[in-house]
Design a protein around this motif. Sequence first.
Motif, short mmCIF file in Angstrom:
data_model
loop_
_atom_site.label_atom_id
_atom_site.label_comp_id
_atom_site.label_asym_id
_atom_site.label_seq_id
_atom_site.Cartn_x
_atom_site.Cartn_y
_atom_site.Cartn_z
N UNK A 59 0.53 -10.57 5.16
CA UNK A 59 0.41 -9.80 6.40
C UNK A 59 1.70 -9.85 7.38
N UNK A 60 2.86 -9.72 6.75
CA UNK A 60 4.01 -9.81 7.45
C UNK A 60 4.46 -8.12 7.67
N UNK A 61 5.36 -7.76 8.75
CA UNK A 61 5.69 -6.47 8.81
C UNK A 61 7.02 -6.27 7.80
N UNK A 62 6.84 -5.05 7.41
CA UNK A 62 8.21 -4.75 6.55
C UNK A 62 9.16 -4.43 7.43
N UNK A 63 8.95 -3.41 8.20
CA UNK A 63 9.90 -3.02 9.32
C UNK A 63 9.53 -3.13 10.58
N UNK A 100 8.29 5.32 4.45
CA UNK A 100 6.81 6.05 4.92
C UNK A 100 6.38 5.09 6.12
N UNK A 101 5.50 5.87 7.05
CA UNK A 101 5.16 5.27 8.32
C UNK A 101 4.39 4.13 8.29
N UNK A 102 3.77 3.74 7.27
CA UNK A 102 2.80 2.48 7.27
C UNK A 102 3.81 1.18 6.80
N UNK A 103 4.87 1.55 6.56
CA UNK A 103 6.02 0.11 6.49
C UNK A 103 6.50 -0.04 7.97
N UNK A 104 6.24 0.76 8.71
CA UNK A 104 6.97 0.53 10.13
C UNK A 104 5.89 0.36 10.93
#
Length: 100
Positions: free
Chosen positions: A17-21, A46-50
């Motif tokens: 559950x850590x953020x990618x960006x 992709x938006x879901x990685x930000x």
Amino acid sequence: MKFICSLCLLLSSTLYAREVILVENKASKEEALMVLRVLQEKFNIPRKLITIRNIANECSKDSDAIMHLCLKEDAEVDIVKMNKFVVEKTLRVFLEMEEN
């Protein structure tokens, strides 16, 4: 095959559950959306990685994000943290997808 392996590495690194960006935003909402557009359109991320997080104080220094950006009040972007290995091995795939 290279894409699948890179995507697996990216997903395995985000299972906790850590953020990618992570973009911590001290500027306006419009400026945060501009940074989001650049990441999506120029770098094909992709938006879901930000994740964009609005903050009132200083940007944190202890994030687990793979790439941690700080959008300051003057709209300048600082790179707080970047895991170069993960970025080079996984996020590069999105740029390559655009070139093909």
